[in-house]
Design a protein around this motif. Structure first.
Motif, PDB file in Angstrom:
ATOM      1  N   LEU A   1       1.070   6.853   6.278  1.00  0.00           N
ATOM      2  CA  LEU A   1      -0.098   5.969   6.337  1.00  0.00           C
ATOM      3  C   LEU A   1      -0.203   5.369   7.736  1.00  0.00           C
ATOM      4  O   LEU A   1       0.778   5.291   8.449  1.00  0.00           O
TER       5      LEU A   1
ATOM      6  N   VAL B   1       0.923   9.341  -5.520  1.00  0.00           N
ATOM      7  CA  VAL B   1       1.120  10.698  -4.993  1.00  0.00           C
ATOM      8  C   VAL B   1       2.108  11.447  -5.877  1.00  0.00           C
ATOM      9  O   VAL B   1       1.928  12.620  -6.209  1.00  0.00           O
TER      10      VAL B   1
ATOM     11  N   LEU C   1       0.847  -1.209   0.000  1.00  0.00           N
ATOM     12  CA  LEU C   1       0.000   0.000   0.000  1.00  0.00           C
ATOM     13  C   LEU C   1       0.874   1.248   0.000  1.00  0.00           C
ATOM     14  O   LEU C   1       0.643   2.191  -0.760  1.00  0.00           O
ATOM     15  N   GLU C   2       1.883   1.209   0.846  1.00  0.00           N
ATOM     16  CA  GLU C   2       2.815   2.336   0.949  1.00  0.00           C
ATOM     17  C   GLU C   2       3.435   2.620  -0.432  1.00  0.00           C
ATOM     18  O   GLU C   2       3.504   3.766  -0.874  1.00  0.00           O
TER      19      GLU C   2
ATOM     20  N   ARG D   1      -0.160   2.752  10.422  1.00  0.00           N
ATOM     21  CA  ARG D   1       0.464   1.449  10.630  1.00  0.00           C
ATOM     22  C   ARG D   1       0.177   1.018  12.057  1.00  0.00           C
ATOM     23  O   ARG D   1      -0.262   1.814  12.870  1.00  0.00           O
TER      24      ARG D   1
ATOM     25  N   VAL E   1       0.743   4.021  -2.852  1.00  0.00           N
ATOM     26  CA  VAL E   1       0.343   5.400  -2.512  1.00  0.00           C
ATOM     27  C   VAL E   1       1.440   6.366  -2.934  1.00  0.00           C
ATOM     28  O   VAL E   1       1.173   7.389  -3.570  1.00  0.00           O
ATOM     29  N   ARG E   2       2.692   6.027  -2.609  1.00  0.00           N
ATOM     30  CA  ARG E   2       3.807   6.922  -2.958  1.00  0.00           C
ATOM     31  C   ARG E   2       3.874   7.128  -4.478  1.00  0.00           C
ATOM     32  O   ARG E   2       4.125   8.234  -4.954  1.00  0.00           O
TER      33      ARG E   2
ATOM     34  N   TRP F   1       3.256  13.486   5.953  1.00  0.00           N
ATOM     35  CA  TRP F   1       2.142  12.546   6.031  1.00  0.00           C
ATOM     36  C   TRP F   1       2.681  11.132   6.120  1.00  0.00           C
ATOM     37  O   TRP F   1       3.805  10.873   5.679  1.00  0.00           O
TER      38      TRP F   1
END
Lengths: 252, 502
Positions: free
Chosen positions: B281, A117, A109-110, B283, A113-114, B279
């Motif tokens: 996410l 973005v 997910l990280e 966790r 998203v990055r 920012w």
């Protein structure tokens, strides 16, 4: 594949969608065109089971969204025409929540998203509350939300509304790439040039029915039209009406 | 022009405030003035009712009694007036209602006048009737024209102060979602609003004690009491009144200026003031859906205050009972079980918390059962600190063994109630994508659910009380734990069966 089999949806006496049969295949971008109230959004909402057809059936990779909307929603990435977000959450918080709903692992997910973005230049907006974002940035957040789980089917209702030219370009490329990967990409728009530039297949809706469908070049040839606008006008029968409207405007 | 503008804005702001906060559904009063008239009647009745207490006091103490009563009414006027104005004005800003007006060829002075009319005519002026009729009655009973004159002046300046505070709070509140300090202050104010019923209780008790306690000289100098005191006897109270009047004027001026600045700058100001750091996410162990609810709750002071109030009230009552009787008392298991059941009802607030964001849920693979379970979990998480407080209190007053058993019954009853409430709420949510507000579930359904839960937990608590009375506290506690466990199992089963999607 996204398949509509003779679907009809009525709101009182008005048929929003009237006996539409349509197959949207993977591998190419399909644009849904049509004047306001022609049934485009209703057709898209049927795919995620928010609107259930009165008759006929919709199939999302073999899943009937009227019967199992949750499974259909797992397969689809949907961005509605009117962006809906949690006003008092930041985009980062919204994406975290969506990551859990779509069961995207944390590190993945990280990464995703990055990536988005960076693509949509959302970096400075990520810590702001969604309620504080401009219309264009809200649209971007909604688009990223639809893309986060890398869906097999992408359904975007008027996705270019409010986007700046750079982001619009990014979105076009993303749609093309996803289609190239074999995914189903369906979007609706009023901007005919956009449809012509992005879509390899066009479906023109008018009064709840499919007025014409095919590749833009085929349609031009078939309807002896000079461009897609002409195709649109001829297929929807709006050219005469429009001509009269324009005449009356100048006559006033 | 400005009057038309004020009427349009007042109607729209009132409509949106009602829609958002669920006051009397979406219906609008046919006339804005009519809705003010209703408030005027209500406030007049309250004012006359409380001031009539002066008649019960001996003639020589009636002036002092009037200062007390009118002073407290003045505080109410400021409090309710400021709150009403702030909630209307904050909707104007948050929903950017003036963005529609600013491009129109309307003079700035007209917009300013309209905003003033908005707070004074629709809402503000009715507040005067909290004090003025009472001042007339108290003045008549005390035989002092000074009391009446002082009361009228107090009403006017309290209104001015209320308007100033309303302007200030209204212009600051759109930022309440972002700034923790403003959020905390806002939550505190909302808690005061919800517990304002106790303040009326306080006044009525005060009225009973008027005969016994003479008015201290300090109170004569305390605003807004000092204005009536000055009207009645002058002296230092007049000096204090002058200072208070000046302060009211300054607060009003500052508030109006601050609000106008926020209105004029609009979106630009909000964006510029939104300081954003980095920012990341979410966790960690806490699931994102629970964290989402907690974050939304912490950024919605009004709902946070309702939830805290709902949860804290039973816990406080339990602790008060403990200090009197101890957990080993025959009725403690019943009390814990009943109030635990009431606490779980707060799960319903987590649904209206979704607001406009609820529409997003309809696009996601979310089943009602899953949603109900998550909301119940969030409720239990919120209840955890209170439960620990109850546990500590029980342990302190009754020893570990009795405490643990009693605590278990409290935990099980509150958790089962949260599950059942959440199940019923999730089941009642509409099929079409809609924003969820307190009005989404009809008032009739809410009342039925509330009564149903009261009957269920109240009936079981009565049975537990009987067991405690006729057998022993231990038997009652063990039965309470069993009943809680059974209800918890029913709740889990019900939620599991709720597989329909949104």
């Amino acid at each position: 594949m996204l398949k509509y089999i003779d679907v009809t949806k009525r709101y009182g006496d008005v048929a929003a969608v009237n006996g539409v049969s349509l197959e949207v295949e993977g591998g190419r971008v399909t644009a849904l065109l049509g004047p306001n109230g022609s049934g485009k959004s209703t057709l898209m909402k049927m795919a995620i089971g928010v609107v259930k057809p009165d008759s006929g059936m919709v199939e999302v990779d073999g899943v009937n969204p009227a019967e199992d909307p949750c499974e259909a929603r797992r397969l689809i990435g949907y961005s509605p025409e009117d962006v809906v977000l949690y006003e008092s959450l930041t985009p980062a918080e919204v994406f975290s929540f969506l990551g859990e709903v779509y069961e995207v692992p944390g590190s993945e997910l990280e990464r995703r998203v990055r990536r988005y973005v960076r693509l949509f230049k959302l970096g400075e907006e990520m810590g702001k509350l969604c309620g504080e974002l401009s219309r264009g940035n809200r649209r971007k957040v909604s688009l990223v939300s639809a893309l986060l789980h890398e869906p097999r089917i992408l359904v975007l209702d008027e996705p270019f509304t409010g986007l700046d030219p750079k982001s619009a370009r990014v979105l076009k490329e993303l749609m093309r790439k996803m289609a190239y990967e074999g995914r189903v990409v369906l979007f609706s728009t009023h901007i005919l040039e956009l449809a012509e530039a992005v879509a390899e297949r066009v479906v023109i809706m008018h009064r709840g029915r499919v007025a014409a469908e095919g590749e833009p070049s085929e349609l031009r040839e078939e309807l002896k039209a000079s461009d897609l606008e002409d195709v649109f006008m001829r297929a929807t029968g709006l050219s005469e009406e429009l001509e009269e409207l324009v005449k009356s405007l100048w006559g006033e | 022009m400005w009057l038309t503008l004020a009427r349009v804005l007042a109607k729209e702001a009132q409509y949106r405030a009602r829609r958002r906060y669920g006051r009397r559904a979406y219906r609008l009063a046919r006339s804005m003035l009519l809705s003010s008239l209703l408030s005027i009647f209500m406030f007049t009745a309250i004012s006359l009712g409380l001031s009539s207490a002066v008649a019960a006091v001996p003639a020589e103490a009636r002036v002092e009694a009037s200062i007390w009563v009118l002073g407290v009414l003045g505080v109410f006027e400021m409090f309710i007036g400021g709150f009403t104005m702030a909630s209307t004005l904050q909707v104007l800003l948050a929903d950017r209602l003036l963005d529609f007006i600013t491009p129109l060829p309307v003079r700035e002075s007209d917009v300013r006048k309209a905003l003033l009319a908005l707070v004074v005519i629709w809402g503000g002026v009715a507040m005067l009737f909290l004090v003025v009729p009472g001042a007339a009655l108290a003045g008549y009973l005390a035989g002092s024209i000074g009391v009446f004159a002082g009361g009228v002046a107090e009403a006017a300046f309290c209104l001015l102060m209320a308007a100033g505070l309303g302007y200030l709070a209204g212009s600051v509140s759109p930022k309440a979602t972002r700034r923790p300090l403003i959020r905390a202050a806002s939550t505190l104010v909302w808690l005061l609003v919800f517990f304002s019923g106790f303040m009326f209780n306080f006044v009525s008790r005060l009225a009973e004690r008027l005969e016994l306690e003479p008015l201290g000289p300090l109170l004569q100098l305390t605003p807004p009491f000092c204005i009536v005191a000055a009207g009645a006897s002058g002296g230092y109270a007049a000096l204090s009144s002058a200072c208070w009047m000046l302060a009211s004027l300054l607060v009003f001026k500052a508030g109006a200026r601050r609000f106008w600045r926020a209105v004029a700058a609009g979106e630009a100001l909000l964006a510029a003031e939104a300081k954003v750091s980095g920012w990341r996410l979410w966790r960690g162990l806490l699931p994102a859906s629970l964290r989402k609810d907690l974050t939304l709750l912490s950024r919605t002071p009004r709902v946070l205050a309702s939830t805290i109030g709902y949860m804290a009230f039973p816990a406080l009552y339990i602790m008060m009972s403990l200090t009197e009787a101890g957990a080993a008392s025959r009725f403690m298991a019943a009390i814990l079980f009943f109030f635990g059941g009431l606490t779980g009802l707060s799960a319903q607030y987590l649904y209206s918390l979704e607001g406009e964001g609820a529409k997003l849920l309809y696009h996601l693979p979310v089943r009602r059962g899953g949603l109900a379970f998550r909301k119940a979990c969030t409720t239990m998480l919120l209840l955890a600190p209170l439960s620990l407080m109850v546990l500590a209190a029980i342990g302190y007053f009754s020893g570990a063994a009795a405490g643990l058993l009693a605590f278990l019954s409290y935990m099980l009853s509150s958790s089962s109630s949260a599950l059942l409430t959440s199940y019923l709420a999730a089941k009642e949510m509409p099929d079409e994508p809609t924003a969820w507000t307190p009005q989404t579930i009809s008032a009739a359904t809410r009342v039925v659910v509330m009564i149903g839960m009261l009957v269920l937990y109240g009936g079981l608590a009565a049975a537990l009380a009987a067991i405690g009375f006729f057998i022993s506290w231990l038997a009652a506690s063990a039965t309470a734990a069993l009943a809680g466990l059974l209800l918890l199992a029913i709740g889990v089963k019900a939620i599991k069966g709720l597989s329909t999607p949104l």
